[in-house]
Design a protein around this motif. Structure first.
Motif, PDB file in Angstrom:
ATOM      1  N   ARG A 115      -7.581   3.294  -4.591  1.00  0.00           N
ATOM      2  CA  ARG A 115      -7.700   2.073  -3.796  1.00  0.00           C
ATOM      3  C   ARG A 115      -7.208   0.834  -4.548  1.00  0.00           C
ATOM      4  O   ARG A 115      -7.489  -0.287  -4.147  1.00  0.00           O
ATOM      5  N   ARG A 116      -6.479   1.053  -5.609  1.00  0.00           N
ATOM      6  CA  ARG A 116      -5.739  -0.064  -6.209  1.00  0.00           C
ATOM      7  C   ARG A 116      -4.541  -0.334  -5.305  1.00  0.00           C
ATOM      8  O   ARG A 116      -3.855   0.586  -4.883  1.00  0.00           O
ATOM      9  N   LEU A 117      -4.312  -1.600  -5.002  1.00  0.00           N
ATOM     10  CA  LEU A 117      -3.217  -1.975  -4.104  1.00  0.00           C
ATOM     11  C   LEU A 117      -2.009  -2.357  -4.948  1.00  0.00           C
ATOM     12  O   LEU A 117      -2.002  -3.381  -5.626  1.00  0.00           O
ATOM     13  N   GLY A 118      -0.990  -1.509  -4.925  1.00  0.00           N
ATOM     14  CA  GLY A 118       0.142  -1.715  -5.802  1.00  0.00           C
ATOM     15  C   GLY A 118      -0.168  -1.198  -7.202  1.00  0.00           C
ATOM     16  O   GLY A 118      -1.205  -0.578  -7.444  1.00  0.00           O
ATOM     17  N   ASP A 125     -10.801   7.637 -13.749  1.00  0.00           N
ATOM     18  CA  ASP A 125      -9.935   7.520 -12.571  1.00  0.00           C
ATOM     19  C   ASP A 125     -10.414   6.431 -11.624  1.00  0.00           C
ATOM     20  O   ASP A 125     -10.089   6.445 -10.432  1.00  0.00           O
ATOM     21  N   SER A 126     -11.184   5.469 -12.164  1.00  0.00           N
ATOM     22  CA  SER A 126     -11.718   4.374 -11.355  1.00  0.00           C
ATOM     23  C   SER A 126     -11.640   3.068 -12.133  1.00  0.00           C
ATOM     24  O   SER A 126     -11.188   3.033 -13.293  1.00  0.00           O
ATOM     25  N   TYR A 127     -12.061   2.002 -11.469  1.00  0.00           N
ATOM     26  CA  TYR A 127     -12.223   0.688 -12.086  1.00  0.00           C
ATOM     27  C   TYR A 127     -13.615   0.180 -11.725  1.00  0.00           C
ATOM     28  O   TYR A 127     -14.123   0.461 -10.633  1.00  0.00           O
ATOM     29  N   ARG A 128     -14.211  -0.577 -12.637  1.00  0.00           N
ATOM     30  CA  ARG A 128     -15.481  -1.237 -12.339  1.00  0.00           C
ATOM     31  C   ARG A 128     -15.223  -2.731 -12.202  1.00  0.00           C
ATOM     32  O   ARG A 128     -14.819  -3.393 -13.160  1.00  0.00           O
ATOM     33  N   LEU A 129     -15.436  -3.255 -11.011  1.00  0.00           N
ATOM     34  CA  LEU A 129     -15.159  -4.657 -10.707  1.00  0.00           C
ATOM     35  C   LEU A 129     -16.439  -5.465 -10.816  1.00  0.00           C
ATOM     36  O   LEU A 129     -17.474  -5.096 -10.244  1.00  0.00           O
ATOM     37  N   THR A 130     -16.348  -6.569 -11.553  1.00  0.00           N
ATOM     38  CA  THR A 130     -17.492  -7.459 -11.719  1.00  0.00           C
ATOM     39  C   THR A 130     -17.020  -8.900 -11.575  1.00  0.00           C
ATOM     40  O   THR A 130     -16.085  -9.329 -12.272  1.00  0.00           O
ATOM     41  N   GLY A 131     -17.639  -9.632 -10.667  1.00  0.00           N
ATOM     42  CA  GLY A 131     -17.279 -11.034 -10.466  1.00  0.00           C
ATOM     43  C   GLY A 131     -17.819 -11.532  -9.140  1.00  0.00           C
ATOM     44  O   GLY A 131     -18.505 -10.816  -8.405  1.00  0.00           O
ATOM     45  N   VAL A 172     -11.445  -3.073  -1.397  1.00  0.00           N
ATOM     46  CA  VAL A 172     -12.887  -2.888  -1.539  1.00  0.00           C
ATOM     47  C   VAL A 172     -13.507  -2.823  -0.156  1.00  0.00           C
ATOM     48  O   VAL A 172     -13.277  -3.713   0.673  1.00  0.00           O
ATOM     49  N   GLU A 173     -14.291  -1.789   0.084  1.00  0.00           N
ATOM     50  CA  GLU A 173     -14.962  -1.641   1.371  1.00  0.00           C
ATOM     51  C   GLU A 173     -16.359  -2.238   1.312  1.00  0.00           C
ATOM     52  O   GLU A 173     -17.013  -2.240   0.266  1.00  0.00           O
ATOM     53  N   ARG A 174     -16.795  -2.745   2.435  1.00  0.00           N
ATOM     54  CA  ARG A 174     -18.091  -3.414   2.483  1.00  0.00           C
ATOM     55  C   ARG A 174     -19.238  -2.516   2.015  1.00  0.00           C
ATOM     56  O   ARG A 174     -20.181  -2.969   1.385  1.00  0.00           O
ATOM     57  N   GLY A 183       0.807  -1.207   0.000  1.00  0.00           N
ATOM     58  CA  GLY A 183       0.000   0.000   0.000  1.00  0.00           C
ATOM     59  C   GLY A 183       0.841   1.258   0.000  1.00  0.00           C
ATOM     60  O   GLY A 183       1.999   1.269   0.437  1.00  0.00           O
ATOM     61  N   ASP A 184       0.253   2.360  -0.514  1.00  0.00           N
ATOM     62  CA  ASP A 184       0.925   3.647  -0.402  1.00  0.00           C
ATOM     63  C   ASP A 184       0.656   4.212   0.990  1.00  0.00           C
ATOM     64  O   ASP A 184      -0.101   3.649   1.782  1.00  0.00           O
TER      65      ASP A 184
END
Length: 396
Positions: free
Chosen positions: A225-228, A148-154, A188-190, A104-105
């Motif tokens: 909130r990307r880790l690395g 400036d974001s990502y959309r996560l699906t899975g 990812v936060e709940r 993490g940063d």
């Protein structure tokens, strides 16, 4: 390798043993039956610094090294009867805290680590999917860049702590065609929109460590909130698994030692055919073998812990995890033979410990998968060439 402990390490181990004996898992048989996680015991562990042992002081931790952590958790494992609680803490510390700390940063560390160390936040690692467990090449969860974001699906399965977690380390691919090199890690936060969590089927053992499914439906995660780095998720996951495999079994050193001590007390008072059963060679040999397995597991896990100070942990995390988990099953199976029908009784300590030990041979990769990884590190299976047929035999 260190063969002696300093006074502070011994004192911490005794303190955590006392914590387990005096304050934790008083109602573990009932909670095991009902599959109930103890938030109160979790808080007690946090208040005694257990959740922050590995973290630097500036993030609310104690700054202990991996070998000292192993020693401390051995003490807790001796005193605490709730193996599920220790499994939940292992997943939280080793697979959630550690990757944030190492990858993490500074903003991410300041935001999450103090809460994780204090037990205000509970962490979970979300990697496994229906078609992807140890095979990260089959990862189906997608992270689609969107400004400036990502959309996560899975959909992630068998996530330890999922029903109670506040923070998930989620692995997704930015491009399925890239295989493992496309994997990226996210925090990812709940409460994020598009995140839903549900409890999964009941387990055979480790029932007080709850697990569940995490579904991501176009969940928008800011790039902050990307880790690395993007496509660094494979390295994050590999390093996380080194920590988890090296240290997840540390509490079980205490569990095994406590079981050996209990068996010794039992055979000295149980009489058959006019003498204590410890005088029968078959019983005595069984306990001797239990002690040998414990000693070997302890050495291997301490070696694995010591290797974590290296950039590459080598072969020892997998060897330590494989041997210690199978040794725990052997020790508990032997204990059941020593106790006979008493050990086989539902709700008893030995029966519950054996069920829990079987689960540890699956957690963080099955025993079969550990052997596959070790074989690869030895050069037996990969690469499939004849360019190097000698090797140095130590896995590095």
């Amino acid at each position: 390798m260190r063969w002696e402990w300093d006074g502070a390490e011994d004192e911490l181990s005794r303190e955590l043993r006392g914590l387990g004996e005096e304050f934790l898992s008083k109602d573990v048989a009932e909670r095991d039956r009902d599959g109930v996680f103890s938030r109160g015991d979790w808080t007690s562990c946090a208040e005694h610094g257990v959740l922050g042992l590995l973290l630097p002081p500036e993030y609310g931790g104690a700054g202990r090294d991996p070998v000292a952590y192993a020693r401390a958790m051995e003490g807790l494992g001796y005193g605490c009867l709730d193996n599920g609680l220790m499994m939940a803490m292992g997943a939280h510390v080793l697979a959630a805290e550690v990757p944030v700390w190492e990858f993490g940063d500074e903003e991410q560390r300041r935001r999450y680590l103090p809460g994780l160390a204090a037990g205000r936040l509970i962490g979970a690692n979300a990697m496994t999917e229906r078609g992807s467990g140890s095979d990260a090449l089959s990862l189906a969860t997608v992270a689609e860049p969107d400004g400036d974001s990502y959309r996560l699906t899975g959909r992630k399965l068998y996530v330890t702590n999922a029903p109670v977690a506040d923070l998930f380390v989620v692995y997704a691919t930015v491009d399925p065609s890239l295989g493992f090199t496309g994997v990226t890690a996210f925090l990812v936060e709940r409460g994020d929109a598009g995140v839903s969590v549900k409890e999964q089927a009941e387990k055979m053992g480790l029932r007080t460590a709850r697990w569940g499914e995490v579904e991501l439906d176009a969940c928008r995660i800011p790039a902050s909130r990307r880790l690395g780095a993007e496509r660094q998720g494979g390295a994050v996951f590999a390093r996380t698994m080194a920590w988890e495999r090296a240290l997840l079994m540390a509490p079980w050193l205490g569990v095994m030692r406590r079981e050996i001590d209990e068996c010794l007390r039992f055979v000295r008072r149980r009489r058959q055919f006019g003498k204590h059963i410890g005088h029968f060679q078959s019983v005595a040999n069984r306990i001797v073998d239990m002690r040998i397995r414990w000693e070997a597991a302890r050495l291997l896990l301490h070696r694995a812990a010591a290797e974590l100070d290296r950039p590459e942990a080598g072969i020892f995390p997998e060897i330590g995890k494989l041997y210690a988990s199978e040794a725990a099953v052997d020790v508990l199976t032997s204990a059941m033979q020593v106790y006979g029908a008493v050990g086989y009784t539902t709700g008893g300590r030995v029966e519950r410990n054996l069920r829990d030990a079987l689960g540890m041979t699956i957690s963080s990769g099955t025993s079969d998968m550990q052997r596959v990884i070790i074989a690869g590190r030895l050069g037996i299976t990969w690469p499939d060439t004849e360019t190097n047929t000698e090797g140095n035999g130590d896995g590095r």
